[in-house]
Design a protein around this motif. Structure first.
Motif, PDB file in Angstrom:
ATOM      1  N   ALA A  91       0.831  -1.207   0.000  1.00 48.75           N
ATOM      2  CA  ALA A  91       0.000   0.000   0.000  1.00 48.75           C
ATOM      3  C   ALA A  91       0.861   1.250   0.000  1.00 48.75           C
ATOM      4  CB  ALA A  91      -0.903  -0.004   1.238  1.00 48.75           C
ATOM      5  N   SER A  92       0.271   2.355  -0.426  1.00 46.38           N
ATOM      6  CA  SER A  92       0.982   3.633  -0.270  1.00 46.38           C
ATOM      7  C   SER A  92      -0.050   4.717   0.012  1.00 46.38           C
ATOM      8  CB  SER A  92       1.882   3.935  -1.456  1.00 46.38           C
ATOM      9  OG  SER A  92       1.282   3.699  -2.682  1.00 46.38           O
ATOM     10  N   GLY A  93      -0.213   5.706  -0.848  1.00 41.38           N
ATOM     11  CA  GLY A  93      -1.188   6.757  -0.570  1.00 41.38           C
ATOM     12  C   GLY A  93      -0.583   8.123  -0.722  1.00 41.38           C
ATOM     13  N   SER A 108       3.531   9.085   0.006  1.00 47.31           N
ATOM     14  CA  SER A 108       4.673   8.320  -0.510  1.00 47.31           C
ATOM     15  C   SER A 108       5.616   9.187  -1.333  1.00 47.31           C
ATOM     16  CB  SER A 108       4.216   7.099  -1.295  1.00 47.31           C
ATOM     17  OG  SER A 108       3.544   7.487  -2.443  1.00 47.31           O
ATOM     18  N   HIS A 111      -2.377  11.103  -6.876  1.00 44.92           N
ATOM     19  CA  HIS A 111      -1.175  11.273  -6.049  1.00 44.92           C
ATOM     20  C   HIS A 111      -0.104  11.729  -7.041  1.00 44.92           C
ATOM     21  CE1 HIS A 111      -3.603   9.194  -3.241  1.00 44.92           C
ATOM     22  NE2 HIS A 111      -3.386   7.990  -3.711  1.00 44.92           N
ATOM     23  N   ASN A 146       0.387   8.583  -9.983  1.00 43.19           N
ATOM     24  CA  ASN A 146      -0.659   7.601  -9.670  1.00 43.19           C
ATOM     25  C   ASN A 146      -1.991   8.344  -9.528  1.00 43.19           C
ATOM     26  OD1 ASN A 146      -1.417   5.673  -6.660  1.00 43.19           O
ATOM     27  ND2 ASN A 146      -1.992   5.190  -8.749  1.00 43.19           N
ATOM     28  N   GLY A 194      -1.024   1.194  -9.105  1.00 43.90           N
ATOM     29  CA  GLY A 194      -0.020   1.974  -8.389  1.00 43.90           C
ATOM     30  C   GLY A 194       0.090   1.589  -6.934  1.00 43.90           C
ATOM     31  N   GLU A 195      -1.058   1.191  -6.332  1.00 42.64           N
ATOM     32  CA  GLU A 195      -1.026   0.946  -4.893  1.00 42.64           C
ATOM     33  C   GLU A 195      -2.087  -0.011  -4.371  1.00 42.64           C
ATOM     34  OE1 GLU A 195      -1.394   4.896  -3.330  1.00 42.64           O
ATOM     35  OE2 GLU A 195      -3.507   5.115  -3.877  1.00 42.64           O
ATOM     36  N   HIS A 196      -3.096  -0.350  -5.179  1.00 44.91           N
ATOM     37  CA  HIS A 196      -4.160  -1.222  -4.669  1.00 44.91           C
ATOM     38  C   HIS A 196      -3.820  -2.700  -4.802  1.00 44.91           C
ATOM     39  CE1 HIS A 196      -7.280   2.218  -5.363  1.00 44.91           C
ATOM     40  NE2 HIS A 196      -6.430   2.483  -4.400  1.00 44.91           N
ATOM     41  N   THR A 219       7.302   3.846 -13.702  1.00 49.46           N
ATOM     42  CA  THR A 219       6.504   4.584 -12.728  1.00 49.46           C
ATOM     43  C   THR A 219       7.211   4.694 -11.377  1.00 49.46           C
ATOM     44  OG1 THR A 219       5.382   2.576 -12.017  1.00 49.46           O
ATOM     45  CG2 THR A 219       4.363   3.820 -13.790  1.00 49.46           C
ATOM     46  N   LYS A 242       5.940   4.205  -8.572  1.00 52.56           N
ATOM     47  CA  LYS A 242       5.550   3.111  -7.686  1.00 52.56           C
ATOM     48  C   LYS A 242       4.633   2.157  -8.435  1.00 52.56           C
ATOM     49  CE  LYS A 242       1.512   5.322  -5.665  1.00 52.56           C
ATOM     50  NZ  LYS A 242       0.873   5.935  -4.517  1.00 52.56           N
ATOM     51  N   SER A 243       4.475   0.966  -7.920  1.00 55.03           N
ATOM     52  CA  SER A 243       3.612  -0.036  -8.533  1.00 55.03           C
ATOM     53  C   SER A 243       3.324  -1.113  -7.519  1.00 55.03           C
ATOM     54  CB  SER A 243       4.292  -0.635  -9.766  1.00 55.03           C
ATOM     55  OG  SER A 243       3.572  -1.764 -10.216  1.00 55.03           O
ATOM     56  N   SER A 244       2.112  -1.677  -7.572  1.00 56.62           N
ATOM     57  CA  SER A 244       1.799  -2.848  -6.751  1.00 56.62           C
ATOM     58  C   SER A 244       1.416  -4.011  -7.652  1.00 56.62           C
ATOM     59  CB  SER A 244       0.668  -2.532  -5.770  1.00 56.62           C
ATOM     60  OG  SER A 244       1.133  -1.729  -4.702  1.00 56.62           O
ATOM     61  N   SER A 245       2.012  -4.042  -8.845  1.00 59.84           N
ATOM     62  CA  SER A 245       1.649  -5.043  -9.846  1.00 59.84           C
ATOM     63  C   SER A 245       2.646  -6.186  -9.877  1.00 59.84           C
ATOM     64  CB  SER A 245       1.599  -4.362 -11.217  1.00 59.84           C
ATOM     65  OG  SER A 245       1.279  -5.295 -12.219  1.00 59.84           O
TER      66      SER A 245
END
Lengths: 459, 459
Positions: A149-151, A154, A372, A377, A415-417, B183, B185-188
């Motif tokens: 996670a981020s938000g 970050s 963000h 993102n 990006g963060e989910h 990017t 950030k990434s959560s992929s």
């Protein structure tokens, strides 16, 4: 799965105390869903472990009997991570919620996975420290690590992965490992802490986390800056980042979204692209930073730049940003929120947001755009009727359109989910043959495929 | 290896242009060693690829014939990473040394692995940007990514892993993958960029890197602060970090080491624990930061705090730090430098440095202690005679003592130099069963064990 539900419950009760195992339908129902629009699915049983050793015993049993295990924090996932689509065990960490150790001189804290970020911040405050990652929801730290996670913060302090120094992980077969150490850096062995963070419960179960924390800034100043176009706002952001001004949060809200807040709240904020900014620093340093950021904003067409340092005034200044989602929820009773989550290189952000607005309008749906923006993102927040297949279809198409747009420009589908079930279909396009490497790693760590099956990879 | 040397050379020449393949003894000798004290070993052949496709063809051939491949940058490793202990191919990246793309708005640069950091910074300067990681040596960026290098600036800007957004990697079997995206950030998917960074050539060969860069700070100020004890100096560091003052570099040099510099340079710096500090920021902000840091230093017993902003004066202020290694090298002609590299939680740093000094003195050897003190990472610099088995033994025992001290206190056996061959023996103690997970990942990615064999893991 080789065991029927009744046997599963009774066998689990021989492994850990009976009152920590339940197949009560209400409890099962609570563990069948998260905050996403994804279809619920019941687990066969919910287990509430109290220790690493109990988790290890549960995993040994599950692995031997090929029973799926899906970790559950507070169910705040937006992509279906906690939904046990293959049934089996939902492993709920609400009884493992202790802050085990605060090490102020090391800027570290050791916690159990069920601790929430607000709970942690309450403890840290006494030490003049705070935990930086703020995804909006008051999620558990285990869940936040699992989804990386981020938000909003970050851009300054980094994402969840940047905060994790060490994880205690119970592997699929019950072995217990530590992935890192307490040091600020290390070049020893492979960086498996970073691999487990964001693995969404598919590689192992987190039972303890050592996290980086920061000193509470002396002064916090909030600002709101209104721009004639999204392009001007993003250009101002790039200038600010180039100048090295330590911005703590930098959120973009588009004109249409502010209009919705005005309608809902009866306010009269300028209905133009607006940046919501937060500065963290020391008294004198911050004054300079705010002045400099204002100067750069003005040079990039900013029409109005307001800032406040007092806590209540800050909150008011950010009112639009805070109320955004609610303004859309309020106008759509009975609907469910769907939040897109692509990330693009900053140079592509202006085009991406303009394209997103056009695509929303063309779809005939209503949606907020919030970004963000220092990270590239952004989210489109849509309200959809889950019982209206046409609307569901429209929303899914819009989501797919946004993902394609991002992937064609060096971006990421999330990006963060996280991937969960919602972004599985885009993994091949985003990662190419690297996806096979990821699957290879999954197979080494979870050869029987019992860890949160159906997530990240398409079965 | 199934092919004899002559066949190997002639077969490689059918795959890539003849002038890029050599078994010339002088060239082999140059690729038999690095800057470390580790025993040299010749490769059978040195290959100079010019493109990703050539690397892919070489790997297909090597994999099919089970020929070891060891990547080679500039040979600045301190732990034997580039020494091909199993012979085979030394893959030298000096012909893949182009800066391919600078993306100022994205704070990104795309480079080939043979680009050095000073070469990159020369290109970036025109854009007002710089690459932050500074390990001392002018290493290649491929090598720095492979060992997860860091150095003096990581307290502010992070380590090499933090800068790598994407790697193009040629796998053991010649497949070409990308590990990340452009990017922020990434959560992929799984974070395999972070896994490959620090993998020391054992998981794949880097052929392209996308790296994060920063705006050149408006003002740089250097400072030197003298303390009565190491403890006072470290306490001042913790106070400064707690206050969130954005220190760019923060180096500790112990009293004995300053004495050596005075002897060598005929200077009269106070022979007491000294912090060398660098601040990056804007004009007004920095003035405040320096004042605040000075105040905190004084509160912690600092006896002398000098600072300079002018480039030449800054350099002079840091003279001791810069000349440290040389002052020891100079007094030990014919000897080789051995540098230890443990990292501890900051709360353990005072004890660690006191223990290290006592252990050096007890060993009868001479050694400097320098610490990247904001990270808890410190080096003992020893001058040893490689032909004196007794001295070698003493040095190795000292190294082992320092590692044990760190590992017993939540530390790491290597903060930034990597495992190579020198720290293989400590991997089990540091990682426990997690080492088996690392080995499992290695076996998935390199089933025939051809990628830099003999590094990280004991054969």
């Amino acid at each position: 799965m080789k065991i029927i539900q009744n046997d599963l419950v009774s066998q689990l009760k021989t492994i850990i105390p009976e009152d920590q195992v339940t197949a009560n339908p209400t409890v099962l129902e609570l563990h069948s869903k998260d905050e996403s629009y994804h279809t619920p699915h019941f687990p066969d049983v919910v287990v509430f472990p109290k220790s690493t050793e109990e988790v290890s015993e549960i995993m040994k049993f599950a692995n031997e009997n090929q029973i799926p295990v899906t970790p559950f924090g507070l169910g705040t996932s937006l992509e279906g991570h906690a939904i046990p689509y293959h049934g089996g065990i939902s492993l709920d960490f609400q009884l493992m919620n202790s802050v085990l150790e605060v090490r102020p001189a090391d800027f570290l804290v050791r916690v159990q996975p069920g601790v929430t970020r607000s709970q942690l911040n309450k403890v840290l405050k006494k030490h003049g420290l705070f935990f930086t990652v703020d995804p909006g929801a008051d999620a558990t730290l285990g869940g936040m690590a699992a989804t990386n996670a981020s938000g909003t913060t970050s851009v300054r302090y980094g994402i969840m992965r940047d905060q994790v120094r060490d994880l205690e992980v119970v592997l699929a077969d019950g072995r217990i490992i530590h992935t890192g150490s307490m040091t600020a850096k290390s070049s020893s062995g492979y960086h498996i802490s970073g691999l487990f963070v964001g693995s969404e419960g598919t590689l192992g179960i987190f039972t303890e986390l050592i996290l980086r924390v920061y000193g509470i800034p002396e002064v916090i100043t909030a600002a709101r800056a209104v721009f004639p176009t999204v392009e001007d706002a993003v250009t101002a952001v790039v200038s600010t980042l180039s100048a090295g001004i330590p911005i703590a949060r930098m959120e973009l809200v588009d004109a249409r979204s502010i209009k919705q807040v005005n309608l809902y709240n009866n306010t009269d904020y300028p209905e133009e692209p607006t940046l919501f900014i937060e500065f963290h620093g020391s008294d004198a340093g911050l004054k300079y930073d705010v002045d400099f950021a204002q100067k750069l904003a003005m040079e990039n067409g900013c029409k109005e730049f307001l800032f406040e340092t007092d806590s209540k005034a800050r909150s008011q200044l950010w009112e639009v940003r805070h109320n955004l989602a609610y303004a859309f929820v309020h106008k759509s009773p009975g609907k469910k929120m769907m939040v897109t989550d692509v990330c693009v290189p900053i140079s592509e952000l202006v085009g991406a947001i303009q394209d997103a607005r056009a695509a929303i309008d063309e779809s005939g749906m209503d949606g907020a755009i919030v970004g963000h923006v220092g990270d590239g993102n952004y989210h489109v927040i849509l309200m959809i009727d889950l019982n209206d297949p046409k609307e569901m279809e429209k929303a899914k198409n819009l989501n797919a359109h946004l993902v394609d747009y991002a992937l064609n420009r060096g971006g990421s589908c999330t990006g963060e989910h996280g991937v969960g079930v919602g972004k599985r279909g885009y993994q091949r396009k985003e990662h190419g043959e690297a996806l096979d490497i990821m699957k290879g790693i999954k197979d080494v760590l979870d050869p029987k495929g019992i860890l949160n099956p159906g997530k990240i990879f398409i079965d």
